[in-house]
Design an enzyme around this catalytic site. Structure first.
Site, short mmCIF file in Angstrom:
data_model
loop_
_atom_site.label_atom_id
_atom_site.label_comp_id
_atom_site.label_asym_id
_atom_site.label_seq_id
_atom_site.Cartn_x
_atom_site.Cartn_y
_atom_site.Cartn_z
CB ALA A 11 -0.86 -0.10 1.20
CB CYS A 12 4.06 1.82 1.52
SG CYS A 12 5.47 3.10 1.33
N GLY A 13 3.57 3.58 -1.82
CA GLY A 13 4.42 3.88 -2.97
C GLY A 13 5.81 3.89 -3.00
NE ARG A 16 2.09 0.97 -5.29
CZ ARG A 16 1.50 2.10 -4.54
NH1 ARG A 16 1.28 1.71 -3.26
NH2 ARG A 16 1.36 3.27 -4.75
#
Length: 141
Positions: A11-13, A16
């Site tokens: 969920a963390c850019g 990712r």
């Protein structure tokens, strides 16, 4: 490179982007979604020691119960901080990457390049469109 591990939150850019950058460099890491499979207290101690940072440096404030738990207060010992992280894994900042060249909290994501194998990784574009150019410089192994 024999083993690369990333403590990842999909969920963390930043997490990712870091994972994508590792893969872009030709490495398929072991991915640990630490919210589903949190590291043990001993693993957390080892991770902090390997980064060369105090355990407190691995705490995440944004989007966590950090403020409600008053974790900015220096009264909390490392053992107590480990208890908080065990109860609330979201308190562990991410992504943390472990390679034979070192362990690093990779914020921003291009910090991972410092602990990947020597050589240049082709230019990489993050989710937000920012382009990353690899200088080829690495931490001594």
């Amino acid at each position: 490179m024999s083993e690369v591990l990333i403590y990842h939150n999909p969920a963390c850019g930043t997490s990712r982007n870091t994972l994508a950058l590792i893969r872009h460099s030709g490495i398929e890491p072991t991915v640990v979604e630490y919210l589903k499979t949190p590291p043990s207290r001993e693993q957390l101690r080892e991770i902090a020691a390997a980064t060369g940072q105090p355990l407190r440096a691995l705490l995440r404030e944004k989007g966590t119960p950090y403020a409600e738990l008053d974790l900015g207060n220096p009264k909390w010992s490392d053992d107590e901080l480990l208890d908080f992280i065990a109860q609330h894994p979201i308190l562990m900042n991410r992504p943390i990457v472990v390679t034979p060249l070192g362990t690093k909290l990779c914020r921003p994501s291009e910090e991972v390049l410092e602990i990947l194998p020597a050589g240049k990784t082709a230019p990489f574009t993050k989710e937000d469109g920012e382009r990353i150019e690899d200088s080829g410089e690495r931490r001594a192994g």
